[in-house]
Scaffold this motif. Structure first.
Motif, PDB file in Angstrom:
ATOM      1  N   ALA A 149      -0.169   8.912  -1.574  1.00 19.60           N
ATOM      2  CA  ALA A 149      -0.056   9.767  -2.752  1.00 19.60           C
ATOM      3  C   ALA A 149       1.374  10.228  -2.981  1.00 19.60           C
ATOM      4  CB  ALA A 149      -0.982  10.978  -2.592  1.00 19.60           C
ATOM      5  N   ASP A 150       2.145  10.291  -1.917  1.00 23.46           N
ATOM      6  CA  ASP A 150       3.553  10.700  -2.025  1.00 23.46           C
ATOM      7  C   ASP A 150       4.473   9.521  -2.322  1.00 23.46           C
ATOM      8  OD1 ASP A 150       3.276   9.379   0.371  1.00 23.46           O
ATOM      9  OD2 ASP A 150       4.240  10.921   1.602  1.00 23.46           O
ATOM     10  N   GLY A 151       3.901   8.339  -2.507  1.00 24.12           N
ATOM     11  CA  GLY A 151       4.692   7.153  -2.799  1.00 24.12           C
ATOM     12  C   GLY A 151       5.185   6.411  -1.586  1.00 24.12           C
ATOM     13  N   ALA A 152       4.941   6.952  -0.392  1.00 22.69           N
ATOM     14  CA  ALA A 152       5.452   6.331   0.829  1.00 22.69           C
ATOM     15  C   ALA A 152       4.627   5.094   1.198  1.00 22.69           C
ATOM     16  CB  ALA A 152       5.427   7.327   1.976  1.00 22.69           C
ATOM     17  N   ILE A 153       5.274   4.177   1.904  1.00 18.86           N
ATOM     18  CA  ILE A 153       4.622   2.954   2.362  1.00 18.86           C
ATOM     19  C   ILE A 153       3.491   3.283   3.338  1.00 18.86           C
ATOM     20  CG2 ILE A 153       4.968   0.889   3.784  1.00 18.86           C
ATOM     21  CD1 ILE A 153       6.110   0.549   1.030  1.00 18.86           C
ATOM     22  N   ARG A 154       2.351   2.632   3.125  1.00 22.23           N
ATOM     23  CA  ARG A 154       1.223   2.763   4.040  1.00 22.23           C
ATOM     24  C   ARG A 154       0.762   1.410   4.578  1.00 22.23           C
ATOM     25  NH1 ARG A 154       2.922   7.017   4.240  1.00 22.23           N
ATOM     26  NH2 ARG A 154       2.003   9.033   3.670  1.00 22.23           N
TER      27      ARG A 154
ATOM     28  N   LEU B  26       0.852  -1.185   0.000  1.00 24.66           N
ATOM     29  CA  LEU B  26       0.000   0.000   0.000  1.00 24.66           C
ATOM     30  C   LEU B  26       0.890   1.238   0.000  1.00 24.66           C
ATOM     31  CD1 LEU B  26      -2.612  -1.120   2.700  1.00 24.66           C
ATOM     32  CD2 LEU B  26      -2.933  -1.080   0.213  1.00 24.66           C
ATOM     33  N   ARG B  27       0.581   2.196  -0.863  1.00 21.75           N
ATOM     34  CA  ARG B  27       1.386   3.413  -0.991  1.00 21.75           C
ATOM     35  C   ARG B  27       0.484   4.639  -0.878  1.00 21.75           C
ATOM     36  NH1 ARG B  27       5.619   1.931  -4.590  1.00 21.75           N
ATOM     37  NH2 ARG B  27       6.537   4.002  -4.296  1.00 21.75           N
TER      38      ARG B  27
END
Length: 381
Positions: A178-183, A175-176
């Motif tokens: 909007a900024d591309g970071a891991i969620r 899961l990412r």
């Protein structure tokens, strides 16, 4: 299944277990996701090596020296008897005066880097190993080398971590934001929300990295181990031939064999090691097994009359420059890697997990991780 955790560790081998253990000790809630079982991959097919003897001065030796310190602490914390941690030391032997000279030079460099080494002339070899071949020309003794039962150690690390362990569970996507970071991660049992993922998937680490759209140059390298029938105490140290170090560092895809012989608490003797890049071909190679047996008998002639009761094989996570990939991936915020240790993962796991835990909590790792940077190979998908 939907849950939230501070960090998800993908992989329940020794490296993943160490990452979970040190992250939990740092106060983080940890979920470990493993598609098979605990120690079901490379860890379960390992000999349990904890070595400084095979590493030249440089970043990997620094990592190994830190790990030796941490393994001693883990022996106290987990119980040496529970994980079969043995301070047996290593003995590297030479078959010619030229090999012995090369061993001495190698050991001198290691000694300057802080490794304890002792030159052993030919006449003193029986004091270390009474059953060694009589024509060997000398060796070097490494008191800091150890051995552990890897499956027990991984299981006890995870238990001590108090982590939630999801075995038989496959990560299918990341899961990412909007900024591309891991969620978080998506598994075949549902999502797990988290701001941090540690990729400790061993020989499958490149597949996990691919879920984030980044490349890792980790490939499987097959190896075999022979196991003898239980015997009275016969081999005191981890004993291997001088050519072992060279074979570890070679990039050849062909079969490389160098004898490594050691006893276990159960009385069996483990005989390695082979290396070859054949993908995930799990076929048992009689050629490799014969060469293992011949190499062991060359070192210990007494083994010529001993029965081998079984053999097993595994796949080591091979990195092109023979250094693991450890640290935060600058290409994907929140993604960390701890993979590519090849045959040294058991020994290097504690220092790897300790460093990753420091990064996860905003601290500074004790070891300089720049040589292990995941992006150093610049692999594009």
């Amino acid at each position: 299944m939907t849950t939230t955790t501070d960090v998800v560790v993908i992989g329940a081998g020794m490296v993943g277990a160490a990452c979970a253990y040190y992250a939990a000790r740092a106060g983080l809630s940890v979920t470990v996701v493993e598609r098979a079982g605990v120690a079901g991959g490379t860890t379960g097919a390992g000999e349990g090596n904890i070595l400084v003897s095979d590493k030249p001065p440089g970043p990997e030796l620094a990592l190994a020296r830190h790990s030796v310190e941490l393994w001693r602490e883990l022996g106290d914390a987990l119980g040496e008897h529970r994980i079969e941690l043995e301070h047996k030391g290593g003995l590297v032997v030479a078959a010619s005066p030229a090999e012995h000279d090369a061993l001495r030079a190698f050991a001198a460099g290691q000694g300057a880097a802080g490794v304890e080494t002792h030159d052993v002339p030919a006449g003193a070899l029986p004091d270390y190993e009474p059953h060694l071949a009589k024509d060997l020309t000398g060796g070097v003794h490494y008191p800091q080398d150890m051995q552990v039962q890897p499956m027990l150690a991984a299981a006890h690390l995870l238990r001590a971590a108090g982590a939630r362990v999801l075995t038989g569970t496959t990560v299918t996507s990341l899961l990412r934001g909007a900024d591309g970071a891991i969620r978080g991660v998506v598994t075949d049992r549902g999502p797990v929300h988290t701001p941090a993922v540690v990729n400790a998937a061993g020989v499958w680490a490149a597949d996990v990295a691919g879920l984030a759209g980044v490349g890792l140059p980790i490939l499987p390298r097959r190896g075999f181990v022979l196991v003898t029938a239980p015997l009275p105490p016969l081999v005191r140290h981890k004993v291997y031939a001088a050519g072992y170090v060279a074979n570890v560092g070679r990039e050849s895809t062909d079969l490389e064999v160098s004898p490594v012989v050691e006893g276990t608490r159960a009385g069996t003797i483990l005989i390695g090691s082979t290396r070859e890049r054949v993908g995930f071909d799990g076929t048992f190679s009689l050629r490799a097994l014969r060469q293992l047996a011949a190499g062991a008998v060359r070192l210990f002639p007494v083994l010529g009359s001993v029965s081998a009761i079984r053999a097993y094989r595994g796949f080591r996570p091979y990195s092109p420059d023979h250094l693991p990939l450890i640290g935060a991936d600058s290409r994907v915020p929140g993604l960390h890697h701890a993979a590519g240790h090849e045959g040294a993962g058991i020994g290097l796991a504690p220092a790897t997990g300790h460093a990753v835990a420091a990064l996860l909590t905003g601290g500074s790792p004790r070891i300089d991780l720049r040589p292990f940077a995941p992006e150093r190979h610049d692999v594009h998908l």
